[in-house]
Design a protein around this motif. Structure first.
Motif, short mmCIF file in Angstrom:
data_model
loop_
_atom_site.label_atom_id
_atom_site.label_comp_id
_atom_site.label_asym_id
_atom_site.label_seq_id
_atom_site.Cartn_x
_atom_site.Cartn_y
_atom_site.Cartn_z
N ARG A 26 0.77 -1.41 -0.03
CA ARG A 26 0.16 0.03 0.16
C ARG A 26 0.70 1.13 0.06
O ARG A 26 2.02 0.97 0.54
CB ARG A 26 -1.08 -0.04 1.18
CG ARG A 26 -2.28 -0.94 1.00
CD ARG A 26 -3.23 -0.61 2.08
NE ARG A 26 -4.22 -1.59 2.33
CZ ARG A 26 -5.23 -1.30 1.25
NH1 ARG A 26 -5.41 -0.59 0.61
NH2 ARG A 26 -6.07 -2.31 1.43
N PRO A 27 0.56 2.23 -0.56
CA PRO A 27 -0.93 2.46 -0.98
C PRO A 27 -1.12 2.17 -2.72
O PRO A 27 -2.39 2.34 -3.12
CB PRO A 27 -1.14 3.93 -1.02
CG PRO A 27 0.33 4.58 -1.51
CD PRO A 27 1.22 3.43 -0.58
N VAL A 28 -0.45 1.37 -3.04
CA VAL A 28 -0.58 0.95 -4.36
C VAL A 28 -1.38 -0.31 -4.28
O VAL A 28 -1.39 -1.17 -3.48
CB VAL A 28 1.05 0.36 -5.23
CG1 VAL A 28 0.60 -0.46 -6.61
CG2 VAL A 28 1.70 1.43 -5.27
N ILE A 29 -2.35 -0.51 -5.26
CA ILE A 29 -3.32 -1.57 -5.45
C ILE A 29 -2.63 -2.52 -6.57
O ILE A 29 -2.56 -2.13 -7.73
CB ILE A 29 -4.70 -0.97 -5.82
CG1 ILE A 29 -5.13 -0.24 -4.63
CG2 ILE A 29 -5.54 -2.34 -6.01
CD1 ILE A 29 -5.27 -0.87 -3.42
N ASN A 30 -2.56 -3.65 -6.42
CA ASN A 30 -1.93 -4.43 -7.58
C ASN A 30 -2.93 -5.02 -8.25
O ASN A 30 -3.98 -5.80 -7.57
CB ASN A 30 -1.02 -5.70 -6.81
CG ASN A 30 -0.07 -5.12 -6.12
OD1 ASN A 30 1.25 -4.75 -6.72
ND2 ASN A 30 -0.03 -4.85 -4.84
N LEU A 31 -3.29 -4.98 -9.50
CA LEU A 31 -4.19 -5.43 -10.17
C LEU A 31 -3.55 -6.67 -11.11
O LEU A 31 -2.88 -6.39 -12.04
CB LEU A 31 -4.83 -4.45 -11.13
CG LEU A 31 -6.11 -4.79 -12.00
CD1 LEU A 31 -7.29 -5.68 -11.27
CD2 LEU A 31 -6.66 -3.68 -12.72
N LEU A 32 -3.91 -7.96 -10.68
CA LEU A 32 -3.26 -9.12 -11.57
C LEU A 32 -4.32 -9.65 -12.44
O LEU A 32 -5.46 -9.87 -12.02
CB LEU A 32 -2.90 -9.98 -10.50
CG LEU A 32 -1.93 -9.71 -9.34
CD1 LEU A 32 -1.74 -10.69 -8.40
CD2 LEU A 32 -0.61 -8.91 -9.90
N VAL A 33 -4.01 -9.85 -13.68
CA VAL A 33 -4.78 -10.63 -14.78
C VAL A 33 -4.42 -12.09 -14.45
O VAL A 33 -3.46 -12.51 -14.57
CB VAL A 33 -4.33 -10.14 -16.10
CG1 VAL A 33 -5.46 -10.91 -17.02
CG2 VAL A 33 -4.35 -8.46 -16.27
N GLU A 34 -5.79 -12.73 -14.44
CA GLU A 34 -5.59 -14.18 -14.39
C GLU A 34 -5.05 -14.93 -15.34
O GLU A 34 -5.22 -14.70 -16.44
CB GLU A 34 -7.01 -14.77 -14.41
CG GLU A 34 -7.02 -16.14 -13.90
CD GLU A 34 -7.02 -17.25 -15.00
OE1 GLU A 34 -6.14 -18.12 -15.08
OE2 GLU A 34 -7.19 -16.86 -16.29
N TYR A 35 -3.90 -15.66 -14.66
CA TYR A 35 -2.90 -16.48 -15.75
C TYR A 35 -1.96 -17.16 -14.77
O TYR A 35 -0.92 -16.75 -14.86
CB TYR A 35 -2.62 -16.05 -16.94
CG TYR A 35 -1.86 -16.96 -18.03
CD1 TYR A 35 -2.60 -17.94 -18.38
CD2 TYR A 35 -0.54 -17.00 -17.97
CE1 TYR A 35 -1.96 -18.96 -19.16
CE2 TYR A 35 0.28 -18.06 -18.61
CZ TYR A 35 -0.63 -18.95 -19.46
OH TYR A 35 -0.08 -19.89 -20.31
N PHE A 36 -2.30 -17.86 -13.87
CA PHE A 36 -1.66 -18.45 -12.65
C PHE A 36 -1.00 -19.53 -13.01
O PHE A 36 -1.60 -20.61 -12.35
CB PHE A 36 -2.12 -18.13 -11.27
CG PHE A 36 -2.97 -16.80 -11.16
CD1 PHE A 36 -1.83 -15.56 -10.76
CD2 PHE A 36 -3.87 -16.54 -11.04
CE1 PHE A 36 -2.37 -14.50 -10.46
CE2 PHE A 36 -4.34 -15.11 -10.87
CZ PHE A 36 -3.69 -14.44 -10.45
#
Length: 183
Positions: free
Chosen positions: A23-33
């Protein structure tokens, strides 16, 4: 467009699956795990830091589609996705989200995401207009090749983004397309 909209709204957001920030960064991850080591590290970071590490997952695929989630080319994809969704702060789905509400421990963290307009991404079209009837988005695979052949047989101009390419070329093709087919 999603990250640009969040930035335009004043949020600190990053959308790379390789670099994770507190934080304060929001991590936005695109599904492909597909990498279990990445998933292990992600889960451990969330367990250790709790609310000081915020991340959400953007899911673009139908979790019930066996061609995607049970594909032998991506072993562990669905199992890894389930592990990540169990600890994600939020889950945004580009496909109907009902199935994701049954996977995520707190269904209130799941939302169907309706895409909208982001002023920051508006760019002028280049001269020449839309000379591509159908742009098939993604890598060339036999299934897409067959679809492109059928489009061409019907007399339409079809092109493919051919997978990874420089942004300026991909964006140019998107601007020139009358219809974008993402399979």
């Amino acid at each position: 467009p999603i990250a640009a909209g969040l930035l335009e709204a004043g949020h600190s957001v990053q959308y790379e699956n390789h670099f994770l920030y507190n934080r304060p960064v929001i991590n936005l991850l695109v599904e492909y795990f597909v990498d279990p080591a990445f998933v292990d590290d992600l889960i451990e970071k969330k367990r250790t830091l709790g609310d000081d590490f915020a991340f959400g997952v953007l899911v673009t695929e139908d979790v019930g589609d066996p061609l995607v989630m049970d594909n032998p080319s991506f072993p562990g994809r669905l199992a890894n996705l389930r592990r990540v969704l169990a600890v994600a702060d939020f889950v945004w789905s580009l496909v109907p989200a009902d199935v994701y509400t049954s996977i995520v421990p707190d269904p209130a963290r799941v939302a169907f995401l309706r895409l909208g307009y982001v002023h920051a991404l508006a760019e002028k079209r280049r001269a020449g207009g839309q000379d591509i009837d159908v742009l098939v988005y993604g890598q060339q695979v036999p299934r897409r090749d067959a679809i492109m052949a059928e489009i061409a047989r019907r007399g339409w101009i079809a092109r493919s983004t051919l997978g990874v390419m420089p942004d300026y070329i991909r964006v140019d093709m998107l601007r020139r397309a009358k219809l974008i087919l993402d399979i």
